[in-house]
Design a protein around this motif. Structure first.
Motif, short mmCIF file in Angstrom:
data_model
loop_
_atom_site.label_atom_id
_atom_site.label_comp_id
_atom_site.label_asym_id
_atom_site.label_seq_id
_atom_site.Cartn_x
_atom_site.Cartn_y
_atom_site.Cartn_z
N ILE A 1 0.65 -1.25 0.19
CA ILE A 1 -0.12 0.04 0.25
C ILE A 1 0.87 1.31 0.09
N GLN A 2 2.13 1.04 0.46
CA GLN A 2 2.98 2.46 1.21
C GLN A 2 3.38 2.88 -0.34
N ALA A 3 3.92 1.89 -0.86
CA ALA A 3 4.86 1.26 -2.42
C ALA A 3 3.66 2.73 -3.92
N GLY A 4 2.47 2.22 -3.28
CA GLY A 4 1.64 2.23 -4.32
C GLY A 4 1.06 4.09 -4.20
N GLN A 5 1.30 4.49 -3.03
CA GLN A 5 0.86 5.76 -2.29
C GLN A 5 1.67 6.44 -1.97
N ALA A 11 8.01 2.38 2.25
CA ALA A 11 7.34 0.64 1.68
C ALA A 11 8.99 0.11 1.42
N ARG A 12 9.95 0.65 1.50
CA ARG A 12 11.73 -0.11 1.60
C ARG A 12 11.68 -0.25 2.86
N GLY A 42 8.57 -6.45 -5.87
CA GLY A 42 8.90 -6.53 -7.11
C GLY A 42 7.35 -6.37 -7.13
N ALA A 43 6.70 -7.25 -7.70
CA ALA A 43 5.62 -6.92 -7.83
C ALA A 43 4.79 -4.79 -6.92
N SER A 44 4.68 -5.17 -6.23
CA SER A 44 4.19 -3.43 -5.96
C SER A 44 4.85 -2.67 -5.85
N TRP A 45 6.25 -2.56 -6.29
CA TRP A 45 6.97 -1.79 -6.90
C TRP A 45 6.49 -1.30 -8.71
#
Length: 130
Positions: A1-5, A11-12, A42-45
């Motif tokens: 969620i954090q990566a998407g936001q 997120a890291r 990877g999928a989130s990024w």
């Protein structure tokens, strides 16, 4: 969620913590987790459009599972997303080689073949099973 936001640093930190916890679980066959944390990162990024972070995460996943089709495909998607056409073609060829015995109707294989067909020079060198 954090990566998407767009909260990349947070997120890291979570992905790093997840990878450490995953390593502490030890090796089990089948694994105790659905997908390795580095592949999930990877999928989130990818979903967030952070191509370089996605590629880095998938390359880290290859260290854990060399020649695994999942991170190879993720690398190809990241290269494609970032506009690195030649690098994406190489990555898709690597992916197709790793999954040469997979069901030829899988969407990942179809996408890789379509990408290579749309970018001349790369498709001719890909060997596909009948």
């Amino acid at each position: 969620i954090q990566a998407g936001q767009g909260q990349a640093p947070e997120a890291r930190k979570l992905f790093s913590a997840a990878q450490l916890q995953e390593q502490q679980l030890g090796y089990h066959e089948p694994p105790l987790y659905i997908r390795p944390a580095s592949e999930t990162a990877g999928a989130s990024w990818l979903a967030a459009g952070n191509w370089s972070a996605a590629e880095s995460a998938y390359r880290e996943a290859l260290l854990e599972r060399p020649n695994s089709g999942f991170p190879l495909y993720g690398i190809a998607l990241a290269e494609e997303g970032s506009g690195q056409i030649a690098a994406a073609a190489v990555a898709y060829r690597n992916f197709l080689s790793a999954w040469r015995s997979a069901d030829p109707d899988l969407p990942q294989l179809q996408h890789a073949r379509e990408f290579l067909a749309a970018h001349p020079g790369g498709a001719a060198r890909v060997m596909m099973r009948p």
